[in-house]
Design an enzyme around this catalytic site. Structure first.
Site, mmCIF file in Angstrom:
data_model
loop_
_atom_site.group_PDB
_atom_site.id
_atom_site.type_symbol
_atom_site.label_atom_id
_atom_site.label_comp_id
_atom_site.label_asym_id
_atom_site.label_seq_id
_atom_site.Cartn_x
_atom_site.Cartn_y
_atom_site.Cartn_z
ATOM 1 C CG HIS A 26 -9.652 -3.825 14.633
ATOM 2 N ND1 HIS A 26 -10.214 -4.410 13.520
ATOM 3 C CD2 HIS A 26 -10.684 -3.470 15.434
ATOM 4 C CE1 HIS A 26 -11.529 -4.407 13.642
ATOM 5 N NE2 HIS A 26 -11.846 -3.844 14.788
ATOM 6 C CB CYS A 27 -6.878 -1.966 9.644
ATOM 7 S SG CYS A 27 -5.301 -2.849 9.632
ATOM 8 C CB ALA A 28 -8.654 -5.655 6.827
ATOM 9 C CB THR A 29 -4.565 -7.852 8.269
ATOM 10 O OG1 THR A 29 -3.839 -6.645 7.965
ATOM 11 C CG2 THR A 29 -5.329 -8.302 7.030
ATOM 12 N NE ARG A 30 -0.881 -4.120 8.359
ATOM 13 C CZ ARG A 30 -0.176 -3.263 7.650
ATOM 14 N NH1 ARG A 30 0.400 -2.231 8.235
ATOM 15 N NH2 ARG A 30 -0.023 -3.422 6.349
#
Length: 473
Positions: A26-30
């Site tokens: 995962h990253c900041a939003t996804r």
């Protein structure tokens, strides 16, 4: 939380079950899934899962947009289900196998510079705060004038605002070694050698002193604030370290490998790589300035209008180098002032959709997505709302162009990079905050009005959803 556990289970099932998922990161939003078979994904089922704001394939990954904070909670629940969890960098390497050479190069550039951005953001905020504190009106509130500020206080602020850029080559070389498989600490030392106090300071050479000349014609200077020399020295240094390590007996590896790597690379960096790529940097900077200085606000309109299209492609990190150069050379960043309008405008378009629609589900998706955009993260608004109905996205592009045009006409320049809209206000505390607010309002209002009048209706929504239902699976 029971709801998040349910969401995680539904997501995994909609993506084809455990057997179809190679890994998740995962990253900041996804959430970013690597899958075995794209055909097993039920796109409609994924998009109907609660809290999901959109889903699409990009960079070889199936990316599910959940939003800041939520993504961490859902990731934890997916991990508990037994899906193979990995970190984003490792998954990016796997996904890169499916990309062409240009896509891989841009992704690599992002992998190198993204970890550095937080300290540059902090530096920009320090510059903004210093600009606020040093304004005569602010000092007057405490019965002071600029003449009352001590030299020691100014020195302290310079430590906060200058350190990241003075030692930027060390940060770049460290990150490049990390990405290309070298030992990061060797990269760090190589980068520090490029800004050694024994070398003529790059900024002093630009104004008042001569560089050192080796062999009578090779100019050697420190590379304070330089990016490309450290980047390419890092690539070659990491590869050289790997080459040496494979050929040195294990008993001598600790001594011989770092010794030869640093010896060869500092010679190459100072005498070959540095002079060549420092010249290339100058050409890039001059080209950037030529575009940004186009008359009549043309640059602002074009960049503000096209920026979010570039974000969709995932190659927007390539502009990090340009922003770093602007800040390092001028202490200001007109590019940030332009792109903040493109971000704000997509939020304005999503806000119009959320306020106009009678669909509770779309309203619950669009309104939080617009707020996320106002905090500088546009993916939920773009992929979850605006692109789905197309016209709101176009309205957002127009709003971004109008806002960018205004920013160019006003000569707006930020003191940092990487934060926009509401958080970005901190980059304009040096007497520009009112103009900055005006630019964002113009972008938001333009996109909002265009979307409300021409860009969205519930009839179009129903037609879009009906077409989606009739798509062949």
């Amino acid at each position: 939380m029971a709801e998040n556990k349910k969401i995680a289970k539904e997501l995994v099932e909609a993506i084809g079950g455990m057997e179809n998922i190679q890994s998740v990161a995962h990253c900041a939003t996804r959430l970013r899934f690597m899958v075995n078979d794209k055909e097993q994904i039920d796109q409609e089922a994924v998009e109907n899962v609660n809290k999901v704001k959109g889903a699409f394939f990009n960079s070889g990954q199936y990316q599910v947009i959940l939003g800041t904070g939520t993504v961490n909670q859902i990731y934890d629940e997916v991990d508990k289900l037994g899906v193979n969890a990995t970190d984003k960098s490792e998954q990016s390497k796997s996904a890169a196998k499916d990309k062409n050479a240009l896509q891989r190069a841009i992704r690599t550039l992002g992998d190198v510079f993204v970890p550095i951005i937080p300290v540059l953001v902090a530096t920009g905020l320090f510059m903004g705060v210093r600009g606020l504190v040093m304004q005569e009106q602010i000092l007057a509130l405490f019965g002071m004038t600029p003449a009352d500020i001590s030299d020691n206080f100014l020195l302290f602020t310079q430590i906060l605002t200058d350190t990241a850029f003075v030692f930027l080559p060390a940060l770049v070389a460290w990150s490049t070694f990390r990405v290309f498989g070298g030992t990061p600490i060797i990269g760090l030392v190589l980068g520090l050698m490029l800004v050694s106090p024994e070398l003529p300071n790059a900024w002093d050479v630009a104004t008042e002193i001569e560089p050192l000349y080796f062999f009578g014609f090779i100019p050697v200077v420190g590379y304070q604030g330089a990016v490309l020399p450290a980047f390419f020295a890092g690539i070659l240094g990491a590869k050289l370290e790997q080459f040496i390590r494979k050929r040195v007996p294990e008993s001598l590896d600790l001594i011989v490998t770092p010794f030869l790597t640093l010896l060869v690379m500092i010679i190459a960096a100072l005498f070959v790589i540095g002079p060549i790529f420092h010249t290339v940097e100058e050409y890039i900077l001059q080209g950037t300035l030529a575009v940004l200085n186009l008359p009549f606000g043309i640059a602002g309109f074009l960049i503000g209008g096209l920026n979010q299209i570039i974000v969709i492609t995932g190659v927007h990190h390539i502009f990090n180098l340009m922003e770093i150069q602007l800040l390092e050379n001028f202490g200001s960043n007109p590019y940030n002032a332009i792109i903040t309008s493109s971000v704000a405008a997509q939020g304005g378009a999503a806000l119009a959709v959320g306020m106009k629609t009678k669909s509770n589900k779309l309203k619950a998706l669009a309104l939080p997505s617009s707020f996320s955009a106002f905090l500088g993260i546009t993916e939920p608004a773009i992929f979850g709302v605006n692109l789905r109905y197309v016209k709101p996205f176009v309205a957002g592009l127009i709003g971004g162009g109008v806002g960018g045009f205004t920013a160019s006409i006003l000569g707006l320049k930020g003191t940092g990079m990487a934060i926009t809209v509401i958080p970005g206000t901190l980059l304009y505390l040096n007497g520009q905050v009112l103009q900055y607010i005006l630019v964002n309002i113009i972008a938001i209002v333009t996109a909002f009005v265009l979307t409300w009048l021409f860009g969205f209706s519930d009839n179009e929504r129903k037609e879009t959803e009906a077409n989606a239902e009739n798509r062949p699976s």
